[in-house]
Design a protein around this motif. Sequence first.
Motif, PDB file in Angstrom:
ATOM      1  N   ARG A  21     -33.050  50.189 -22.989  1.00  0.00           N
ATOM      2  CA  ARG A  21     -34.033  50.903 -22.177  1.00  0.00           C
ATOM      3  C   ARG A  21     -34.729  49.959 -21.202  1.00  0.00           C
ATOM      4  NH1 ARG A  21     -38.737  52.361 -26.563  1.00  0.00           N
ATOM      5  NH2 ARG A  21     -38.713  50.321 -27.507  1.00  0.00           N
ATOM      6  N   GLN A  22     -35.063  50.506 -20.053  1.00  0.00           N
ATOM      7  CA  GLN A  22     -35.680  49.726 -18.983  1.00  0.00           C
ATOM      8  C   GLN A  22     -37.190  49.899 -18.983  1.00  0.00           C
ATOM      9  OE1 GLN A  22     -34.284  50.641 -15.094  1.00  0.00           O
ATOM     10  NE2 GLN A  22     -32.133  50.592 -15.656  1.00  0.00           N
ATOM     11  N   HIS A  23     -37.859  48.833 -18.571  1.00  0.00           N
ATOM     12  CA  HIS A  23     -39.299  48.856 -18.359  1.00  0.00           C
ATOM     13  C   HIS A  23     -39.539  48.203 -17.003  1.00  0.00           C
ATOM     14  CE1 HIS A  23     -39.799  49.668 -22.674  1.00  0.00           C
ATOM     15  NE2 HIS A  23     -38.839  48.768 -22.829  1.00  0.00           N
ATOM     16  N   HIS A  24     -40.315  48.834 -16.160  1.00  0.00           N
ATOM     17  CA  HIS A  24     -40.653  48.286 -14.849  1.00  0.00           C
ATOM     18  C   HIS A  24     -42.060  47.706 -14.951  1.00  0.00           C
ATOM     19  CE1 HIS A  24     -37.462  51.205 -14.100  1.00  0.00           C
ATOM     20  NE2 HIS A  24     -37.097  50.363 -13.156  1.00  0.00           N
ATOM     21  N   VAL A  25     -42.147  46.379 -14.858  1.00  0.00           N
ATOM     22  CA  VAL A  25     -43.406  45.705 -15.147  1.00  0.00           C
ATOM     23  C   VAL A  25     -43.732  44.639 -14.109  1.00  0.00           C
ATOM     24  CG1 VAL A  25     -43.199  46.063 -17.636  1.00  0.00           C
ATOM     25  CG2 VAL A  25     -42.258  43.996 -16.611  1.00  0.00           C
ATOM     26  N   LYS A  26     -44.985  44.241 -14.121  1.00  0.00           N
ATOM     27  CA  LYS A  26     -45.465  43.119 -13.313  1.00  0.00           C
ATOM     28  C   LYS A  26     -45.378  41.866 -14.174  1.00  0.00           C
ATOM     29  CE  LYS A  26     -49.592  41.328 -11.117  1.00  0.00           C
ATOM     30  NZ  LYS A  26     -51.021  41.453 -10.928  1.00  0.00           N
ATOM     31  N   ILE A  27     -45.043  40.736 -13.561  1.00  0.00           N
ATOM     32  CA  ILE A  27     -45.032  39.461 -14.275  1.00  0.00           C
ATOM     33  C   ILE A  27     -46.385  38.797 -14.062  1.00  0.00           C
ATOM     34  CG2 ILE A  27     -43.994  37.173 -14.440  1.00  0.00           C
ATOM     35  CD1 ILE A  27     -41.346  38.441 -13.565  1.00  0.00           C
ATOM     36  N   PRO A  48     -41.830  29.768  -9.253  1.00  0.00           N
ATOM     37  CA  PRO A  48     -42.485  30.373  -8.079  1.00  0.00           C
ATOM     38  C   PRO A  48     -41.865  31.694  -7.612  1.00  0.00           C
ATOM     39  CG  PRO A  48     -42.182  28.018  -7.743  1.00  0.00           C
ATOM     40  CD  PRO A  48     -41.485  28.365  -9.026  1.00  0.00           C
ATOM     41  N   ARG A  49     -40.556  31.854  -7.778  1.00  0.00           N
ATOM     42  CA  ARG A  49     -39.912  33.084  -7.302  1.00  0.00           C
ATOM     43  C   ARG A  49     -40.359  34.332  -8.078  1.00  0.00           C
ATOM     44  NH1 ARG A  49     -34.012  33.292  -9.792  1.00  0.00           N
ATOM     45  NH2 ARG A  49     -34.381  32.077 -11.680  1.00  0.00           N
ATOM     46  N   PHE A  50     -40.901  34.147  -9.277  1.00  0.00           N
ATOM     47  CA  PHE A  50     -41.352  35.287 -10.063  1.00  0.00           C
ATOM     48  C   PHE A  50     -42.865  35.488  -9.994  1.00  0.00           C
ATOM     49  CE2 PHE A  50     -37.483  33.938 -12.517  1.00  0.00           C
ATOM     50  CZ  PHE A  50     -36.671  34.941 -12.001  1.00  0.00           C
ATOM     51  N   LEU A  51     -43.570  34.629  -9.275  1.00  0.00           N
ATOM     52  CA  LEU A  51     -45.024  34.750  -9.174  1.00  0.00           C
ATOM     53  C   LEU A  51     -45.450  35.734  -8.085  1.00  0.00           C
ATOM     54  CD1 LEU A  51     -46.084  31.039  -9.713  1.00  0.00           C
ATOM     55  CD2 LEU A  51     -45.942  32.892 -11.385  1.00  0.00           C
ATOM     56  N   GLN A  52     -44.490  36.318  -7.417  1.00  0.00           N
ATOM     57  CA  GLN A  52     -44.782  37.331  -6.408  1.00  0.00           C
ATOM     58  C   GLN A  52     -44.088  38.627  -6.804  1.00  0.00           C
ATOM     59  OE1 GLN A  52     -43.207  35.876  -2.712  1.00  0.00           O
ATOM     60  NE2 GLN A  52     -41.834  34.527  -3.800  1.00  0.00           N
ATOM     61  N   PRO A  53     -44.472  39.735  -6.219  1.00  0.00           N
ATOM     62  CA  PRO A  53     -43.844  41.008  -6.581  1.00  0.00           C
ATOM     63  C   PRO A  53     -42.342  41.023  -6.299  1.00  0.00           C
ATOM     64  CG  PRO A  53     -45.845  41.377  -5.311  1.00  0.00           C
ATOM     65  CD  PRO A  53     -45.558  39.904  -5.265  1.00  0.00           C
ATOM     66  N   LYS A  59     -39.944  54.108  -6.186  1.00  0.00           N
ATOM     67  CA  LYS A  59     -40.905  54.501  -7.218  1.00  0.00           C
ATOM     68  C   LYS A  59     -41.486  53.289  -7.968  1.00  0.00           C
ATOM     69  CE  LYS A  59     -41.154  57.317 -11.403  1.00  0.00           C
ATOM     70  NZ  LYS A  59     -40.387  58.163 -12.329  1.00  0.00           N
ATOM     71  N   HIS A  60     -40.678  52.269  -8.187  1.00  0.00           N
ATOM     72  CA  HIS A  60     -41.112  51.088  -8.944  1.00  0.00           C
ATOM     73  C   HIS A  60     -41.231  49.871  -8.025  1.00  0.00           C
ATOM     74  CE1 HIS A  60     -40.537  53.385 -12.584  1.00  0.00           C
ATOM     75  NE2 HIS A  60     -39.319  53.692 -12.189  1.00  0.00           N
ATOM     76  N   VAL A  65     -37.606  44.554 -13.594  1.00  0.00           N
ATOM     77  CA  VAL A  65     -36.981  45.312 -14.683  1.00  0.00           C
ATOM     78  C   VAL A  65     -36.771  44.391 -15.879  1.00  0.00           C
ATOM     79  CG1 VAL A  65     -34.954  46.609 -15.429  1.00  0.00           C
ATOM     80  CG2 VAL A  65     -35.802  46.869 -13.100  1.00  0.00           C
ATOM     81  N   VAL A  66     -37.304  44.805 -17.026  1.00  0.00           N
ATOM     82  CA  VAL A  66     -37.122  44.104 -18.286  1.00  0.00           C
ATOM     83  C   VAL A  66     -36.552  45.132 -19.254  1.00  0.00           C
ATOM     84  CG1 VAL A  66     -38.291  42.879 -20.168  1.00  0.00           C
ATOM     85  CG2 VAL A  66     -39.039  42.543 -17.810  1.00  0.00           C
TER      86      VAL A  66
END
Length: 141
Positions: A21-27, A48-53, A59-60, A65-66
């Motif tokens: 199952r997928q979860h759409h989340v902020k890091i 650094p590449r994951f510190l931004q949206p 929709k997401h 995606v995790v």
Amino acid sequence: MEQGGFDLDFPEPRFYYKVLRQHHVKIHPRRGVKILGLWYHDPVLDEPRFLQPSSRGGKHAGKWVVRSDRRDRRQVFFQDPADHETWHILPWRGLPPEGEVPAFSDKTADALLAHVKASELDDHPFRLDCPHQLPSFPAPL
């Protein structure tokens, strides 16, 4: 004589991740991602590449995606956007650094979170991620 039967075609190992199952989340920097009330983190998320949206739109928009397996909540999985063959395992922040622990399923997590709510503890990640600070609770059946 001919033999009938099924032709067993085994899927590639990475197919396992795609059916979860997928979860759409902020890091969150230095904290990781919050999935179903639990926090998960790996040092790769501090790059650094994951510190931004995310560049995802729709929709997401801006979310990453995790994927999670409800049978084992000790870890979640994150596909590297730069290399789609690479999956990062994000461990639950409440696990001890070393040693074996029993499987942590949705049922166990729900019991833990219900106990936390009944005890009127907040869901501050540093409290939930330190099981030794939580009072003991009965294991689910």
